[in-house]
Scaffold this active site. Structure first.
Site, PDB file in Angstrom:
ATOM      1  N   THR A   1      -1.188   7.134  -3.147  1.00 33.73           N
ATOM      2  CA  THR A   1      -1.266   7.920  -1.906  1.00 33.73           C
ATOM      3  C   THR A   1       0.179   8.153  -1.460  1.00 33.73           C
ATOM      4  O   THR A   1       1.094   8.058  -2.267  1.00 33.73           O
ATOM      5  CB  THR A   1      -2.015   7.117  -0.819  1.00 33.73           C
ATOM      6  OG1 THR A   1      -1.264   5.905  -0.583  1.00 33.73           O
ATOM      7  CG2 THR A   1      -3.438   6.761  -1.223  1.00 33.73           C
TER       8      THR A   1
ATOM      9  N   TYR B   1       4.756  -7.557   4.505  1.00 27.27           N
ATOM     10  CA  TYR B   1       3.565  -6.712   4.303  1.00 27.27           C
ATOM     11  C   TYR B   1       2.370  -7.607   3.940  1.00 27.27           C
ATOM     12  O   TYR B   1       1.287  -7.465   4.515  1.00 27.27           O
ATOM     13  CB  TYR B   1       3.812  -5.663   3.207  1.00 27.27           C
ATOM     14  CG  TYR B   1       2.573  -4.822   2.947  1.00 27.27           C
ATOM     15  CD1 TYR B   1       2.119  -3.922   3.903  1.00 27.27           C
ATOM     16  CD2 TYR B   1       1.845  -4.956   1.765  1.00 27.27           C
ATOM     17  CE1 TYR B   1       0.955  -3.169   3.684  1.00 27.27           C
ATOM     18  CE2 TYR B   1       0.689  -4.214   1.541  1.00 27.27           C
ATOM     19  CZ  TYR B   1       0.257  -3.320   2.504  1.00 27.27           C
ATOM     20  OH  TYR B   1      -0.895  -2.589   2.297  1.00 27.27           O
TER      21      TYR B   1
ATOM     22  N   GLY C   1      -6.410  -2.701  -4.591  1.00 23.46           N
ATOM     23  CA  GLY C   1      -5.146  -2.865  -5.301  1.00 23.46           C
ATOM     24  C   GLY C   1      -4.397  -1.541  -5.193  1.00 23.46           C
ATOM     25  O   GLY C   1      -4.573  -0.796  -4.220  1.00 23.46           O
TER      26      GLY C   1
ATOM     27  N   ARG D   1       0.337  12.671  12.997  1.00 23.29           N
ATOM     28  CA  ARG D   1       0.694  14.053  12.629  1.00 23.29           C
ATOM     29  C   ARG D   1      -0.424  15.014  13.028  1.00 23.29           C
ATOM     30  O   ARG D   1      -1.381  15.232  12.284  1.00 23.29           O
ATOM     31  CB  ARG D   1       1.003  14.118  11.125  1.00 23.29           C
ATOM     32  CG  ARG D   1       2.352  13.491  10.800  1.00 23.29           C
ATOM     33  CD  ARG D   1       2.575  13.302   9.338  1.00 23.29           C
ATOM     34  NE  ARG D   1       1.792  12.220   8.762  1.00 23.29           N
ATOM     35  CZ  ARG D   1       1.852  11.827   7.491  1.00 23.29           C
ATOM     36  NH1 ARG D   1       2.660  12.449   6.652  1.00 23.29           N
ATOM     37  NH2 ARG D   1       1.109  10.836   7.049  1.00 23.29           N
TER      38      ARG D   1
ATOM     39  N   PHE E   1       1.559   6.013   0.298  1.00 19.29           N
ATOM     40  CA  PHE E   1       1.936   4.628   0.606  1.00 19.29           C
ATOM     41  C   PHE E   1       3.348   4.264   0.099  1.00 19.29           C
ATOM     42  O   PHE E   1       4.165   3.731   0.834  1.00 19.29           O
ATOM     43  CB  PHE E   1       0.877   3.704  -0.009  1.00 19.29           C
ATOM     44  CG  PHE E   1       1.125   2.239   0.170  1.00 19.29           C
ATOM     45  CD1 PHE E   1       0.710   1.587   1.323  1.00 19.29           C
ATOM     46  CD2 PHE E   1       1.755   1.491  -0.820  1.00 19.29           C
ATOM     47  CE1 PHE E   1       0.926   0.221   1.488  1.00 19.29           C
ATOM     48  CE2 PHE E   1       1.977   0.136  -0.663  1.00 19.29           C
ATOM     49  CZ  PHE E   1       1.557  -0.500   0.490  1.00 19.29           C
TER      50      PHE E   1
HETATM   51  P1  NDP Z   1      -0.765   6.744   3.445  1.00 20.82           P
HETATM   52  O1  NDP Z   1       0.672   6.562   3.756  1.00 20.82           O
HETATM   53  O2  NDP Z   1      -1.152   7.805   2.481  1.00 20.82           O
HETATM   54  O3  NDP Z   1      -1.602   6.912   4.794  1.00 20.82           O
HETATM   55  C1  NDP Z   1      -1.354   6.059   5.889  1.00 20.82           C
HETATM   56  C2  NDP Z   1      -2.082   6.574   7.117  1.00 20.82           C
HETATM   57  O4  NDP Z   1      -1.819   5.666   8.216  1.00 20.82           O
HETATM   58  C3  NDP Z   1      -1.586   7.940   7.540  1.00 20.82           C
HETATM   59  O5  NDP Z   1      -2.689   8.727   7.945  1.00 20.82           O
HETATM   60  C4  NDP Z   1      -0.695   7.644   8.739  1.00 20.82           C
HETATM   61  O6  NDP Z   1      -0.757   8.702   9.673  1.00 20.82           O
HETATM   62  C5  NDP Z   1      -1.388   6.413   9.327  1.00 20.82           C
HETATM   63  N1  NDP Z   1      -0.462   5.664  10.166  1.00 20.82           N
HETATM   64  C6  NDP Z   1       0.633   4.977   9.785  1.00 20.82           C
HETATM   65  N2  NDP Z   1       1.284   4.488  10.854  1.00 20.82           N
HETATM   66  C7  NDP Z   1       0.585   4.891  11.945  1.00 20.82           C
HETATM   67  C8  NDP Z   1       0.761   4.738  13.334  1.00 20.82           C
HETATM   68  N3  NDP Z   1       1.783   4.045  13.841  1.00 20.82           N
HETATM   69  N4  NDP Z   1      -0.138   5.300  14.179  1.00 20.82           N
HETATM   70  C9  NDP Z   1      -1.189   5.994  13.684  1.00 20.82           C
HETATM   71  N5  NDP Z   1      -1.417   6.175  12.384  1.00 20.82           N
HETATM   72  C10 NDP Z   1      -0.532   5.644  11.506  1.00 20.82           C
HETATM   73  O7  NDP Z   1      -1.241   5.294   2.884  1.00 20.82           O
HETATM   74  P2  NDP Z   1      -2.670   4.783   2.360  1.00 20.82           P
HETATM   75  O8  NDP Z   1      -3.707   5.785   2.556  1.00 20.82           O
HETATM   76  O9  NDP Z   1      -2.453   4.219   1.010  1.00 20.82           O
HETATM   77  O10 NDP Z   1      -2.884   3.541   3.358  1.00 20.82           O
HETATM   78  C11 NDP Z   1      -4.026   3.410   4.188  1.00 20.82           C
HETATM   79  C12 NDP Z   1      -4.311   1.914   4.363  1.00 20.82           C
HETATM   80  O11 NDP Z   1      -4.635   1.346   3.096  1.00 20.82           O
HETATM   81  C13 NDP Z   1      -3.132   1.106   4.910  1.00 20.82           C
HETATM   82  O12 NDP Z   1      -3.631   0.166   5.836  1.00 20.82           O
HETATM   83  C14 NDP Z   1      -2.602   0.404   3.667  1.00 20.82           C
HETATM   84  O13 NDP Z   1      -1.950  -0.795   3.985  1.00 20.82           O
HETATM   85  C15 NDP Z   1      -3.887   0.156   2.908  1.00 20.82           C
HETATM   86  N6  NDP Z   1      -3.753  -0.074   1.473  1.00 20.82           N
HETATM   87  C16 NDP Z   1      -3.117   0.846   0.686  1.00 20.82           C
HETATM   88  C17 NDP Z   1      -3.009   0.586  -0.681  1.00 20.82           C
HETATM   89  C18 NDP Z   1      -2.281   1.496  -1.599  1.00 20.82           C
HETATM   90  O14 NDP Z   1      -1.918   1.055  -2.707  1.00 20.82           O
HETATM   91  N7  NDP Z   1      -2.043   2.748  -1.249  1.00 20.82           N
HETATM   92  C19 NDP Z   1      -3.626  -0.606  -1.275  1.00 20.82           C
HETATM   93  C20 NDP Z   1      -4.237  -1.493  -0.341  1.00 20.82           C
HETATM   94  C21 NDP Z   1      -4.322  -1.210   0.980  1.00 20.82           C
HETATM   95  P3  NDP Z   1       0.521   9.347  10.432  1.00 20.82           P
HETATM   96  O15 NDP Z   1       1.714   9.095   9.589  1.00 20.82           O
HETATM   97  O16 NDP Z   1       0.151  10.784  10.597  1.00 20.82           O
HETATM   98  O17 NDP Z   1       0.557   8.604  11.742  1.00 20.82           O
HETATM   99  C1  8X3 Z   2      -1.000  -1.976  -1.007  1.00 17.23           C
HETATM  100  C2  8X3 Z   2      -1.041  -2.397  -2.407  1.00 17.23           C
HETATM  101  O1  8X3 Z   2      -0.087  -3.946  -4.172  1.00 17.23           O
HETATM  102  O2  8X3 Z   2       1.515  -2.691  -2.827  1.00 17.23           O
HETATM  103  O3  8X3 Z   2      -1.619  -2.869  -0.148  1.00 17.23           O
HETATM  104  O4  8X3 Z   2       0.322  -4.517  -1.882  1.00 17.23           O
HETATM  105  S1  8X3 Z   2       0.235  -3.436  -2.825  1.00 17.23           S
END
Ligand code: NDP
Ligand code: 8X3
Length: 252
Positions: free
Chosen positions: A188, A153, A184, A35, A190
Site C-alpha cells: 500500500t 511501531y 503481514g 486528505r 505504508f
Molecule cells: P496507507 O498509508 O496506504 O493508508 C493509511 C491510511 O491511514 C490513510 O488513509 C491515511 O489517511 C490514514 N491516516 C494516517 N494518519 C492519519 C491521521 N493522523 N488521521 C487520519 N487518518 C490517518 O497504509 P495501509 O493501508 O497499509 O495501513 C492501514 C493500517 O494497516 C494501518 O493501521 C497499518 O499500521 C496497518 N497495517 C499495514 C500493513 C502493511 O504492510 N501495509 C500490515 C499490517 C498492518 P490520510 O493520510 O489521508 O490522513
Molecule cells: C505493517 C507490516 O511487517 O512492516 O504492520 O510491520 S510490518
C-alpha cells in the site's frame, strides 16, 4: 435497515479497499482520513457504482477535538453505526532505538494508539446503548512479533493487541463484537509513508516475493462482518505465503 460502517483511514490502501468491499455488499459508509479530495472522489465513485450513501468526514485522528466535532453529533440517519473499522495508522522511520527520531515516535503513538482510542471512545457509547455493534481493529504481525528497528511501531501495534482484548472484556455485557485483524506485509502507501516519500526504498520492501494486496484484508473484513450474531472472529493473522514472522521472508 441498511447497515452503516465507519472506516478510518479510507483515503488509501487497506481502508480504501475495505470501503469498496463493504459498499459492494450494500453498506452505507462513513469514510474518514485527512486528505479531503481523496475522500470526496471515493464517495462519488462508491455512490455511483453501488447506489449506497457515503458520508465523507475529513479529520485527523490525532486531534481529539476534531474527532469529537466530526463524530459525536452525527445526523440521525448516520448515528446508528453498526461496524467501526479502526484502520488509520502508520509507521514512520525504521531506526534502531538509540537513533530513533522522537517526532516519528510521537506520530506513531498519537495515530496508532491515541487516535484509535479517541475514535473508539466517541463511537462505542452509541453501540453500548443500542446493545449492538462490531469494532474491527486493524493491528499487525508487528503487534505479535518484534523485528529489527521496528521498536516503536511494533509497540504501538502491541498496544492495539492489548486494547482489542480489553475492549472485548469491557464491552462483553453489551453484545458488541471485537475483532482484530493482523496483516503481514501488504503493498500500500505504508512503506512510502514509513520512508518519508522515498518510493525507491519503499519498492525494495516488496521485491522478490508476492506481498498481500489490500483486497485480501478487505475480504477478511467482509468475512468477519458476515458471521451470524453469535459468532465473533476475535483475531485473524493473515500473512503472505512468503512471510513466516515479522522479519523472516523467503525472497527469490
Ligand atoms: P496507507 O498509508 O496506504 O493508508 C493509511 C491510511 O491511514 C490513510 O488513509 C491515511 O489517511 C490514514 N491516516 C494516517 N494518519 C492519519 C491521521 N493522523 N488521521 C487520519 N487518518 C490517518 O497504509 P495501509 O493501508 O497499509 O495501513 C492501514 C493500517 O494497516 C494501518 O493501521 C497499518 O499500521 C496497518 N497495517 C499495514 C500493513 C502493511 O504492510 N501495509 C500490515 C499490517 C498492518 P490520510 O493520510 O489521508 O490522513
Ligand atoms: C505493517 C507490516 O511487517 O512492516 O504492520 O510491520 S510490518
Amino acid at each position: 435497515m441498511t447497515k452503516i460502517a465507519l472506516i478510518t483511514g479510507a483515503t488509501a490502501g487497506i481502508g480504501q479497499a475495505i470501503a469498496c468491499r463493504l459498499a459492494e455488499n450494500g453498506y452505507n459508509l462513513i469514510i474518514t482520513g485527512r486528505r479531503e479530495a481523496r475522500l470526496l472522489e471515493l464517495k462519488n465513485d462508491l455512490e455511483n457504482k453501488f447506489q449506497i450513501k457515503v458520508l465523507a468526514l475529513p479529520f485527523d485522528v490525532r486531534k481529539y477535538g476534531e474527532v469529537v466535532a466530526s463524530l459525536e453529533h452525527l445526523p440521525d440517519e448516520w448515528d446508528h453505526i453498526d461496524v467501526l473499522v479502526n484502520n488509520a495508522g502508520l509507521a514512520v522511520g525504521l531506526n534502531p532505538i538509540h537513533t530513533g527520531v522522537v517526532d516519528d515516535w510521537e506520530r506513531m503513538i498519537d495515530t496508532n494508539i491515541k487516535g484509535l482510542l479517541y475514535v473508539t471512545r466517541t463511537i462505542s457509547p452509541g453501540m453500548v446503548s443500542r446493545k449492538r455493534g462490531h469494532i474491527i481493529n486493524i493491528a499487525s504481525i508487528a503487534g505479535k512479533d518484534v523485528y529489527p528497528n521496528g521498536n516503536v511501531y511494533c509497540a504501538t501495534k502491541h498496544a492495539v493487541d492489548a486494547l482489542s482484548k480489553a475492549m472485548r472484556i469491557d464491552l462483553l455485557p453489551y453484545n458488541i463484537k471485537v475483532t482484530q485483524i493482523c496483516p503481514g506485509a501488504v503493498e500500500t502507501e505504508f512503506s512510502i509513508v514509513r520512508f518519508k516519500g522515498d518510493e525507491a526504498k519503499a519498492d525494495q520492501v516488496y521485491k522478490g516475493f508476492t506481498p498481500l494486496d489490500a483486497n485480501n484484508i478487505a475480504d477478511a473484513v467482509l468475512y468477519v462482518v458476515s458471521q451470524p450474531p453469535h459468532v465473533d472472529v476475535q483475531d485473524m493473522l493473515i500473512m503472505p505465503t512468503a512471510q513466516a514472522t515479522g522479519s523472516l521472508f523467503h525472497k527469490e
